[in-house]
Motif scaffolding. Structure first.
Motif, short mmCIF file in Angstrom:
data_model
loop_
_atom_site.label_atom_id
_atom_site.label_comp_id
_atom_site.label_asym_id
_atom_site.label_seq_id
_atom_site.Cartn_x
_atom_site.Cartn_y
_atom_site.Cartn_z
N THR A 100 0.89 -1.17 0.03
CA THR A 100 -0.03 0.14 -0.01
C THR A 100 0.72 1.30 -0.05
N GLY A 101 2.20 1.12 0.50
CA GLY A 101 2.75 2.48 0.51
C GLY A 101 2.79 3.25 1.75
N ARG A 140 9.62 1.29 -6.21
CA ARG A 140 8.68 2.15 -7.10
C ARG A 140 7.98 3.26 -6.09
N ARG A 141 7.86 2.82 -4.89
CA ARG A 141 7.11 3.68 -3.97
C ARG A 141 8.04 4.86 -3.28
N ARG A 142 9.30 4.18 -3.05
CA ARG A 142 10.20 5.06 -2.19
C ARG A 142 11.58 5.25 -2.72
N GLU A 152 7.91 2.26 -12.81
CA GLU A 152 6.22 2.86 -12.65
C GLU A 152 5.53 2.31 -13.83
N GLN A 196 8.16 -3.02 -5.94
CA GLN A 196 7.05 -2.14 -5.45
C GLN A 196 7.74 -0.96 -4.37
#
Length: 211
Positions: free
Chosen positions: A33-34, A116-118, A167, A113
């Motif tokens: 979810t991030g 990607r998020r961080r 992304e 992921q």
């Protein structure tokens, strides 16, 4: 997960495993979810450790999630070390890195992921993939393979493009990820000063097979 020297006694081994479990739990949450608002109780339950154990390792959730990101980025870098060892051409290393990243989104989705998020906030960190990419950029400039520019600026362009590709892989699974990675690698090489025909060839050299 990234690795380090094994602890020397039973107490240290148990302590290290608890820390690893907390970091694994934080990585899973970031990948899913991030969202970093999960309570310490939820994190501890996911890690299957006691609530009180959390504060034996981290002062806050912020510290834990930062450690989880650093751990993921170091694993990312170690994948490059493992699979791209023996490649001496800085241009081929850059191109292969893009293509390897595209494949890792399928083979290591949780890891990617988190990247990607961080990853954007760690483009200029002194660990993980950033330090390895900066090394390769500097080697390419020193050898004349790349145009001599500020390596930090080049790292910004390289890291931003790579994260955009990651992304793309997740946001548009209908797009051919392999072809997109090759094309982006060629574009980046040309941006770094590699002649067009050379960039085209280097971006399509055989890539090592992932485990």
């Amino acid at each position: 997960m990234s690795t380090s020297a094994p602890p020397s006694n039973r107490f240290e081994r148990r302590r290290a495993e608890t820390r690893r479990a907390l970091i694994r739990a934080a990585r899973q949450i970031l990948a899913e979810t991030g969202d970093t608002s999960a309570s310490i109780q939820v994190i501890a339950e996911r890690a299957d450790v006691g609530f009180g154990s959390f504060y034996n390792h981290f002062e806050s959730k912020t510290e834990l999630f930062e450690a989880a990101v650093v751990d993921a980025l170091e694993e990312f870098g170690q994948n490059f070390d493992k699979h791209l060892a023996g490649i001496d051409d800085p241009a081929e290393l850059v191109a292969a890195g893009f293509r390897l990243s595209a494949r890792l989104t399928a083979s290591h989705p949780e890891l990617m992921q988190v990247v990607r998020r961080r990853g954007l906030g760690h483009i200029h960190s002194d660990n993980g993939l950033a330090v390895r990419a900066l090394r390769d950029l500097q080697a390419g400039m020193a050898s004349g393979r790349f145009t001599a520019v500020d390596p930090t600026v080049a790292l910004s362009a390289l890291g931003g493009t790579l994260l955009s590709m990651v992304e793309l892989r997740f946001a548009r699974p209908d797009v051919d990820g392999e072809e997109a990675a090759v094309n982006l690698a060629e574009m980046v090489l040309r941006m770094l000063g590699v002649p067009p025909d050379d960039a085209h060839e280097v971006a399509r050299r055989p890539l090592p097979t992932l485990d």
